[in-house]
Design a protein around this motif. Structure first.
Motif, mmCIF file in Angstrom:
data_model
loop_
_atom_site.group_PDB
_atom_site.id
_atom_site.type_symbol
_atom_site.label_atom_id
_atom_site.label_comp_id
_atom_site.label_asym_id
_atom_site.label_seq_id
_atom_site.Cartn_x
_atom_site.Cartn_y
_atom_site.Cartn_z
ATOM 1 N N LYS A 157 0.834 -1.200 0.000
ATOM 2 C CA LYS A 157 0.000 0.000 0.000
ATOM 3 C C LYS A 157 0.867 1.248 0.000
ATOM 4 N N ASN A 158 0.204 2.386 -0.270
ATOM 5 C CA ASN A 158 0.887 3.681 -0.235
ATOM 6 C C ASN A 158 0.157 4.590 0.751
ATOM 7 N N PHE A 159 0.353 5.893 0.620
ATOM 8 C CA PHE A 159 -0.231 6.838 1.577
ATOM 9 C C PHE A 159 -1.624 7.326 1.179
ATOM 10 N N GLY A 160 -2.258 6.630 0.235
ATOM 11 C CA GLY A 160 -3.643 6.961 -0.085
ATOM 12 C C GLY A 160 -3.954 7.200 -1.543
ATOM 13 N N ALA A 161 -2.952 7.198 -2.413
ATOM 14 C CA ALA A 161 -3.192 7.429 -3.835
ATOM 15 C C ALA A 161 -3.675 6.148 -4.515
ATOM 16 N N GLU A 162 -4.236 6.296 -5.700
ATOM 17 C CA GLU A 162 -4.707 5.128 -6.447
ATOM 18 C C GLU A 162 -3.540 4.321 -7.000
ATOM 19 N N GLN A 163 -2.464 4.995 -7.346
ATOM 20 C CA GLN A 163 -1.274 4.319 -7.858
ATOM 21 C C GLN A 163 -0.070 4.595 -6.962
ATOM 22 N N THR A 164 0.904 3.690 -7.034
ATOM 23 C CA THR A 164 2.164 3.836 -6.302
ATOM 24 C C THR A 164 3.273 4.178 -7.283
ATOM 25 N N LYS A 165 4.188 5.035 -6.836
ATOM 26 C CA LYS A 165 5.327 5.409 -7.677
ATOM 27 C C LYS A 165 6.613 5.239 -6.874
ATOM 28 N N ILE A 166 7.585 4.547 -7.455
ATOM 29 C CA ILE A 166 8.888 4.326 -6.819
ATOM 30 C C ILE A 166 9.972 4.852 -7.758
ATOM 31 N N LEU A 167 10.873 5.651 -7.195
ATOM 32 C CA LEU A 167 11.960 6.230 -7.983
ATOM 33 C C LEU A 167 13.253 5.420 -7.891
ATOM 34 N N TYR A 168 13.462 4.761 -6.755
ATOM 35 C CA TYR A 168 14.729 4.063 -6.547
ATOM 36 C C TYR A 168 14.576 3.024 -5.447
ATOM 37 N N ILE A 169 15.193 1.860 -5.653
ATOM 38 C CA ILE A 169 15.304 0.851 -4.606
ATOM 39 C C ILE A 169 16.782 0.489 -4.463
ATOM 40 N N GLY A 170 17.318 0.704 -3.270
ATOM 41 C CA GLY A 170 18.720 0.375 -3.001
ATOM 42 C C GLY A 170 18.825 -0.860 -2.129
ATOM 43 N N LEU A 171 19.740 -1.746 -2.491
ATOM 44 C CA LEU A 171 19.954 -2.979 -1.734
ATOM 45 C C LEU A 171 21.384 -3.001 -1.217
ATOM 46 N N ARG A 172 21.525 -3.135 0.117
ATOM 47 C CA ARG A 172 22.859 -3.173 0.723
ATOM 48 C C ARG A 172 23.122 -4.568 1.274
#
Length: 210
Positions: A157-172
């Motif tokens: 889920k997100n903060f209430g929008a109909e769609q979710t948007k992700i700009l970056y995922i970092g894996l350490r």
């Protein structure tokens, strides 16, 4: 919890040092160990866009590279690695609005997960804060994620929008080459070889009394 996605395409948090040091970039180098050709992102609006968010930490500010969900707010990443990974932390970066993810669930070593599979218990869950600079890390339970060859990330889920948007995922974390297991072929004797099983014949002696 069944979901009608028709898409076959394929904890605690703390602020880290905001200084962009080379060491920080190297720590988030696991994107190089992802088999991008086999990476799947279910419910992505634009096919192949899920791969764009896995890139160098220094390039996280390239806002033209992002993934958006399609039917609803959920996204599911199936991430195969080219070896074994000890996953230590994750960064999730989005916009400063309601499209930013608010919950993340991690699953290890379950290739080709679908949304129906997310009904099972996750290996770890996180409540996310809005992070527009890519500085906020969510540490994993390292003992649980010490031998990962496939990682699934479910954005539920997100903060209430109909769609979710992700700009970056970092894996350490740390990567080690997968050990090839040698297959030992045993040839079993199908039929007994008579020469291997000699039988001593006992000839009875006859005694004649004259």
């Amino acid at each position: 919890m069944a979901h009608g996605h028709g898409h076959g395409h394929g904890g605690c948090s703390h602020d880290a040092d905001p200084l962009e040091t080379p060491e920080r970039g190297l720590e988030y180098g696991l994107y190089r160990r992802i088999d991008l050709e086999k990476l799947e992102c279910l419910n992505e609006r634009r096919e192949g866009s899920g791969r764009l968010v896995f890139r160098a930490w220094e390039e996280r500010g390239e806002r033209g590279k992002f993934v958006e969900s399609d039917d609803d707010e959920e996204l599911l990443f199936n991430i195969p690695f080219t070896g074994n990974v000890k996953l230590k932390g994750i960064i999730i970066m989005g916009e400063d609005d309601d499209t930013h993810p608010s919950a993340m669930r991690l699953y290890k070593n379950i290739p080709h997960m679908s949304f129906d599979d997310t009904a099972r218990e996750a290996d770890q869950e996180f409540s996310l804060n809005k992070d527009v600079t890519g500085e906020l890390e969510y540490p994993t339970k390292i003992a649980r994620f010490s031998s990962v060859h496939h990682l699934s990330i479910h954005i539920s889920k997100n903060f209430g929008a109909e769609q979710t948007k992700i700009l970056y995922i970092g894996l350490r974390g740390e990567w080690t080459e997968a050990q090839r297991q040698e297959v030992v072929i045993c040839n079993y004797e199908a039929a007994a070889n008579p020469s291997d099983h000699s039988v001593q014949q006992v000839v009875p002696q006859s005694h004649f009394i004259a």
